[in-house]
Design an enzyme around this catalytic site. Structure first.
Site, PDB file in Angstrom:
ATOM      1  N   TYR A  51     135.202  59.649 -16.946  1.00 29.35           N
ATOM      2  CA  TYR A  51     134.305  59.548 -16.148  1.00 29.35           C
ATOM      3  C   TYR A  51     133.390  58.471 -16.072  1.00 29.35           C
ATOM      4  O   TYR A  51     132.406  58.742 -16.665  1.00 29.35           O
ATOM      5  CB  TYR A  51     133.948  61.074 -16.132  1.00 29.35           C
ATOM      6  N   PRO A 198     135.176  76.497 -10.121  1.00 24.09           N
ATOM      7  CA  PRO A 198     134.743  77.817  -9.883  1.00 24.09           C
ATOM      8  C   PRO A 198     134.264  78.567  -8.340  1.00 24.09           C
ATOM      9  O   PRO A 198     134.586  79.214  -8.128  1.00 24.09           O
ATOM     10  CB  PRO A 198     134.133  77.964 -10.880  1.00 24.09           C
TER      11      PRO A 198
END
Length: 305
Positions: A51, A198
């Site tokens: 990242y 999610p």
């Protein structure tokens, strides 16, 4: 916030965890996002060496200084990157894993990482070498536990059978129910799921309609644009004003899941998600079944054998 045990480990993490990929590389802003999460009961922070080519880990490390005993930190390894060129390649060799851990510990100014994850994996990797390397790092006290981040059934099954992983990070939501097929097997080995994505890129959030309009034109997995629009209408009626909460509840209704790993680029987004989670009522079985009735029971088509 309620906590759940990761597999058979002694790691207990909050039911909502912060995925740190989107916190940015401006130190004060990143720190504010992480602080907002920690102050509101989140104790799991998930990052990866890839990242921002290591910068994300630096942000996490700076934000948790003086708070190490309050957090469970997960990071990932396996992508050998060149920060200057902005390129990377898959490299799960023992040498790279060991060097990657050393670099991650240095960037975060930590003595150990709680959950170290293989950031991908293919069926052609030398699994035994990888597993032995993680076991060595665990014995040395440099990591507490290890897991994998993968949506490939053949890779997941290989590690379940041959390693002592405690977790598998998988994309999982009401719109991506593919992991459910593997839950019985994961339960058999007492391995937990860390559920990323999610809210399905926001298509399960309170702004679902707008997100589908902007991001869903090409569809999503096996859903066409028209199917997404139809789903959004049904989802809005079913969830009311609690889209975020109901999305988290659907995932957490499965005890195989240890935590929903949500992303945020502002402290306000962190607080919005946590407040939704805290206000939510327990999910009733009839509502869970209704949720399933408006979504597709998708299964993985590739990397099965």
């Amino acid at each position: 916030m309620q906590k759940r045990q990761i597999g058979s480990s002694d790691l207990h993490i909050s039911e909502l965890g912060l995925g740190c990929m989107s916190i940015g590389t401006e130190e004060n802003k990143a720190k504010d996002i992480i602080t907002a999460a920690l102050d509101n009961g989140v104790n799991y922070l998930d990052t990866a060496d890839l990242y921002s080519f290591g910068e994300n880990e630096k942000m996490v490390g700076k934000a948790v200084q003086g708070k190490r005993d309050q957090v469970v930190i997960g990071s990932k390894v396996g992508n050998d990157f060149d920060k200057e060129k902005g390129t990377w390649e898959w490299n799960p060799s023992p040498q790279h894993i060991k060097e990657g851990l050393k670099d991650s510990l240095h960037r975060m100014n930590l003595e150990y990482i709680d959950l170290y994850q293989l950031h991908g994996g293919t069926i052609d990797d030398s699994a035994d070498e990888i597993i032995n390397t993680f076991e060595d790092l665990k014995q040395e006290g440099l990591i507490r536990e290890y897991g994998i981040s993968s949506i490939r059934p053949n890779v997941i099954k290989q590690y379940l059978e041959r390693s002592s992983i405690v977790s598998v990070m998988m994309q999982y939501s009401l719109l991506d129910r593919r992991p459910e097929e593997l839950f019985p097997l994961l339960d058999e080995y007492n391995v937990s799921v860390l559920a990323r994505g999610p809210l399905a890129k926001g298509m399960l959030s309170g702004s679902a309609g707008e997100v589908v309009q902007s991001k869903g034109k090409e569809g999503f997995l096996e859903y066409s644009y028209e199917e997404l629009k139809q789903f959004t209408e049904q989802w809005s009626q079913l969830a009311g004003t609690e889209e975020n909460a109901k999305s988290f509840q659907y995932i957490l209704n499965n005890r195989t899941v240890a935590s929903c790993i949500f992303g945020a680029s502002t402290p306000a987004q962190v607080e919005e998600n946590i407040q939704a989670y805290e206000k939510a009522e327990p999910l009733q079985e009839y509502l869970y079944q209704q949720m399933q009735s408006i979504s597709k029971p998708l299964q993985y088509k590739n990397h099965r054998y």
